[in-house]
Scaffold this motif. Structure first.
Motif, mmCIF file in Angstrom:
data_model
loop_
_atom_site.group_PDB
_atom_site.id
_atom_site.type_symbol
_atom_site.label_atom_id
_atom_site.label_comp_id
_atom_site.label_asym_id
_atom_site.label_seq_id
_atom_site.Cartn_x
_atom_site.Cartn_y
_atom_site.Cartn_z
ATOM 1 N N LEU A 1 -24.141 11.503 34.588
ATOM 2 C CA LEU A 1 -24.661 11.082 35.886
ATOM 3 C C LEU A 1 -23.783 9.993 36.489
ATOM 4 O O LEU A 1 -23.477 10.021 37.696
ATOM 5 N N ALA A 2 -23.360 9.042 35.659
ATOM 6 C CA ALA A 2 -22.472 7.985 36.151
ATOM 7 C C ALA A 2 -21.134 8.558 36.602
ATOM 8 O O ALA A 2 -20.577 8.146 37.627
ATOM 9 N N ALA A 3 -20.610 9.537 35.837
ATOM 10 C CA ALA A 3 -19.345 10.168 36.224
ATOM 11 C C ALA A 3 -19.495 10.911 37.544
ATOM 12 O O ALA A 3 -18.582 10.891 38.394
ATOM 13 N N TRP A 4 -20.636 11.570 37.741
ATOM 14 C CA TRP A 4 -20.875 12.291 38.996
ATOM 15 C C TRP A 4 -20.949 11.316 40.169
ATOM 16 O O TRP A 4 -20.427 11.588 41.253
ATOM 17 N N ARG A 5 -21.585 10.164 39.947
ATOM 18 C CA ARG A 5 -21.678 9.170 41.015
ATOM 19 C C ARG A 5 -20.309 8.606 41.371
ATOM 20 O O ARG A 5 -20.005 8.394 42.549
ATOM 21 N N VAL A 6 -19.493 8.354 40.354
ATOM 22 C CA VAL A 6 -18.136 7.867 40.616
ATOM 23 C C VAL A 6 -17.349 8.900 41.412
ATOM 24 O O VAL A 6 -16.620 8.572 42.359
ATOM 25 N N GLN A 7 -17.496 10.167 41.035
ATOM 26 C CA GLN A 7 -16.793 11.237 41.749
ATOM 27 C C GLN A 7 -17.225 11.301 43.210
ATOM 28 O O GLN A 7 -16.390 11.461 44.119
ATOM 29 N N ARG A 8 -18.510 11.163 43.451
ATOM 30 C CA ARG A 8 -19.008 11.183 44.830
ATOM 31 C C ARG A 8 -18.504 9.991 45.621
ATOM 32 O O ARG A 8 -18.110 10.125 46.791
ATOM 33 N N LEU A 9 -18.500 8.819 45.009
ATOM 34 C CA LEU A 9 -18.052 7.610 45.702
ATOM 35 C C LEU A 9 -16.573 7.685 46.056
ATOM 36 O O LEU A 9 -16.168 7.338 47.162
ATOM 37 N N THR A 10 -15.767 8.138 45.098
ATOM 38 C CA THR A 10 -14.332 8.222 45.362
ATOM 39 C C THR A 10 -14.009 9.321 46.370
ATOM 40 O O THR A 10 -13.065 9.205 47.151
ATOM 41 N N ALA A 11 -14.800 10.412 46.341
ATOM 42 C CA ALA A 11 -14.555 11.498 47.288
ATOM 43 C C ALA A 11 -14.888 11.085 48.718
ATOM 44 O O ALA A 11 -14.239 11.534 49.675
ATOM 45 N N SER A 12 -15.902 10.221 48.861
ATOM 46 C CA SER A 12 -16.302 9.788 50.202
ATOM 47 C C SER A 12 -15.566 8.537 50.669
ATOM 48 O O SER A 12 -15.723 8.123 51.825
ATOM 49 N N ALA A 13 -14.780 7.919 49.764
ATOM 50 C CA ALA A 13 -14.066 6.688 50.127
ATOM 51 C C ALA A 13 -12.909 6.994 51.074
ATOM 52 O O ALA A 13 -12.342 8.087 51.072
ATOM 53 N N PHE A 14 -12.537 5.987 51.866
ATOM 54 C CA PHE A 14 -11.466 6.133 52.854
ATOM 55 C C PHE A 14 -10.142 5.717 52.225
ATOM 56 O O PHE A 14 -10.013 4.612 51.692
ATOM 57 N N ARG A 15 -9.159 6.603 52.255
ATOM 58 C CA ARG A 15 -7.840 6.314 51.693
ATOM 59 C C ARG A 15 -7.040 5.483 52.692
ATOM 60 O O ARG A 15 -6.848 5.905 53.833
ATOM 61 N N THR A 16 -6.548 4.345 52.232
ATOM 62 C CA THR A 16 -5.772 3.468 53.098
ATOM 63 C C THR A 16 -4.860 2.602 52.245
ATOM 64 O O THR A 16 -4.764 2.790 51.022
ATOM 65 N N GLU A 17 -4.183 1.655 52.880
ATOM 66 C CA GLU A 17 -3.331 0.686 52.189
ATOM 67 C C GLU A 17 -3.811 -0.710 52.524
ATOM 68 O O GLU A 17 -4.134 -1.002 53.689
ATOM 69 N N LEU A 18 -3.855 -1.536 51.493
ATOM 70 C CA LEU A 18 -4.265 -2.926 51.663
ATOM 71 C C LEU A 18 -3.170 -3.816 51.106
ATOM 72 O O LEU A 18 -2.911 -3.791 49.894
ATOM 73 N N ASP A 19 -2.498 -4.549 51.981
ATOM 74 C CA ASP A 19 -1.354 -5.379 51.590
ATOM 75 C C ASP A 19 -0.282 -4.545 50.891
ATOM 76 O O ASP A 19 0.323 -4.988 49.890
ATOM 77 N N GLY A 20 -0.076 -3.328 51.376
ATOM 78 C CA GLY A 20 0.943 -2.457 50.814
ATOM 79 C C GLY A 20 0.519 -1.717 49.556
ATOM 80 O O GLY A 20 1.319 -0.961 48.983
ATOM 81 N N GLU A 21 -0.725 -1.879 49.125
ATOM 82 C CA GLU A 21 -1.231 -1.220 47.915
ATOM 83 C C GLU A 21 -2.150 -0.066 48.311
ATOM 84 O O GLU A 21 -3.132 -0.269 49.029
ATOM 85 N N PRO A 22 -1.864 1.179 47.832
ATOM 86 C CA PRO A 22 -2.772 2.291 48.139
ATOM 87 C C PRO A 22 -4.130 2.077 47.466
ATOM 88 O O PRO A 22 -4.204 1.847 46.255
ATOM 89 N N VAL A 23 -5.192 2.144 48.249
ATOM 90 C CA VAL A 23 -6.540 1.906 47.724
ATOM 91 C C VAL A 23 -7.495 2.912 48.332
ATOM 92 O O VAL A 23 -7.193 3.578 49.330
ATOM 93 N N LEU A 24 -8.661 3.018 47.695
ATOM 94 C CA LEU A 24 -9.796 3.760 48.242
ATOM 95 C C LEU A 24 -10.805 2.741 48.725
ATOM 96 O O LEU A 24 -11.287 1.913 47.949
ATOM 97 N N LEU A 25 -11.113 2.792 50.008
ATOM 98 C CA LEU A 25 -12.019 1.821 50.610
ATOM 99 C C LEU A 25 -13.430 2.405 50.602
ATOM 100 O O LEU A 25 -13.719 3.405 51.270
ATOM 101 N N ALA A 26 -14.311 1.797 49.798
ATOM 102 C CA ALA A 26 -15.690 2.259 49.676
ATOM 103 C C ALA A 26 -16.623 1.289 50.383
ATOM 104 O O ALA A 26 -16.232 0.180 50.761
#
Length: 413
Positions: free
Chosen positions: A154-179
């Motif tokens: 269940l925790a793995a499924w929640r992580v998958q959902r959170l990362t899938a819905s997160a916005f891909r961007t860069e923060l100070d030149g570092e690729p991140v997922l913005l949740a």
């Protein structure tokens, strides 16, 4: 024929041996951790190795025993005698020191008096309601492991959902997922990624740099894999308190090592400590999915140790190092001395103990290299080919002596 309660006695002996083995490995690892940290070295791989050994070895021994096949042990049941140690591998050599060391390990690993009497009493009580202690232990183990596995998935499924819905961007030149609310954390088994909540962007530049550097170090070290390993270890052996402790210490080692690497790249320890306090304030209750991520705010209970470690270097004297290494050596000797039973549900062909009905005398035969025969016959006996003709003597069953017929031999037609 099998003795009454042989499966129960065997699995209890296996669990006890596993607990003793885990305790010895944990003690050795605790001492080695102090030595390693005093030298500024990483310890997460040491803790991961200790956790893997304590889970895999007790489970592998019965598996290898089943693959290799075990010879019939004449109906005797493996279980440590009351007041004596678990079966130990014979010590070769004539060293007085080693003999004394081995004798000490034998005494420390001894079962408490009356342990087998308690097992017999509990098993007899459960038999009145049609159960056995063996089945109760196995079903309870399966139930708890199933619940923990479902929680992990269940925790793995929640992580998958959170990362899938997160916005891909860069923060100070570092690729991140913005949740929205998850993070900061590093997630992913094959390709770890940094996940940060939206409010991290509003932090001051030095604080934001520390957050990103910490999570980047987690990704470089592949720490999410160690997090999964600790979670799976607990699922496999939920009844072993030593495994829980080792898994917890592994999580702490992951954060301590990451904190040390983060500060080595530049940064103020006081500012970093305040950042940890702020992050934990942002997560008053750690979400279940954070347990599967290497997070800057992974555990509030580890916070004081992490702050103390980054502000106070571990220094121990040479004599203390010698004492810790000696303690670790003794614990390793104890772990090697503990003999894990080869079969957790049926007789083992190791040191054997004949078990009989309560109230009768227990006979402890000396281990022998040759097969033990209960009686001898003049005429050669042959194994009965038709297994359908094998039956358990009704006289024994009427007397309350339960057992199973493993083989039947014909002496005289």
């Amino acid at each position: 024929m099998s003795a009454p309660g042989e499966g129960t006695l065997t699995i209890v002996a296996w669990m006890y041996a596993s607990l003793v083995f885990t305790a010895c490995v944990a003690l050795a690892m605790y001492a080695l951790d102090r030595v390693q940290r005093s030298s500024g070295r990483s310890t997460r791989r040491w803790w991961a190795g200790a956790l893997a050994v304590t889970v895999c070895w007790p489970l592998l021994v019965p598996l290898l025993h089943a693959i290799g096949g075990a010879a019939d042990n004449g109906g005797f049941v493996f279980t440590p005698p009351v007041g004596t140690a678990l079966p130990l591998t014979p010590l070769s050599g004539e060293s007085t020191f080693l003999s004394a060391l081995w004798s000490g390990a034998t005494a420390l690993l001894s079962l408490p008096p009356g342990a087998l009497d308690v097992v017999h009493a509990v098993d007899a009580s459960l038999a009145t309601v049609g159960l056995s202690l063996q089945s109760l232990l196995l079903w309870s183990w399966a139930l708890v492991s199933g619940v923990l596995l479902a929680r992990l998935l269940l925790a793995a499924w929640r992580v998958q959902r959170l990362t899938a819905s997160a916005f891909r961007t860069e923060l100070d030149g570092e690729p991140v997922l913005l949740a929205a609310h998850f993070g900061p954390a590093s997630v992913g088994w094959r390709s770890p990624r940094i996940v940060v909540p939206a409010w991290v962007a509003s932090l001051e530049t030095p604080l934001r740099a520390l957050v990103l550097r910490h999570e980047r170090e987690h990704c470089r070290a592949r720490d999410p894999r160690y997090v999964w390993m600790s979670a799976l270890a607990v699922v496999l052996m939920p009844w072993n308190v030593g495994v829980w402790w080792l898994a917890r210490r592994l999580r702490l080692a992951l954060e301590l090592d990451c904190d040390r690497r983060t500060l080595q790249q530049g940064g103020d320890a006081t500012l970093y400590a305040k950042l940890l306090l702020f992050m934990n304030h942002q997560h008053p209750a750690v979400p279940s999915q954070v347990r599967l991520a290497s997070s800057l705010a992974s555990s509030r209970s580890h916070l004081s140790r992490r702050i103390h470690a980054m502000q106070n270097s571990v220094t121990i004297t040479r004599s203390m190092k010698i004492a810790l290494v000696s303690l670790a050596s003794l614990a390793i000797v104890g772990a090697c001395a503990t003999r894990i039973p080869g079969n957790i549900t049926s007789p083992d062909n190791g040191s054997a103990v004949a078990t009989v009905a309560p109230g009768t005398e227990t006979v402890l035969p000396e281990p022998a290299q040759e097969p033990y025969f209960e009686f001898q016959v003049e005429k050669p006996a042959s194994m009965q080919a038709d297994q359908r003709r094998m039956f358990y003597p009704p006289e024994l069953r009427a007397a309350g002596v339960q057992g199973v017929v493993l083989a039947s031999f014909v002496v005289d037609e």
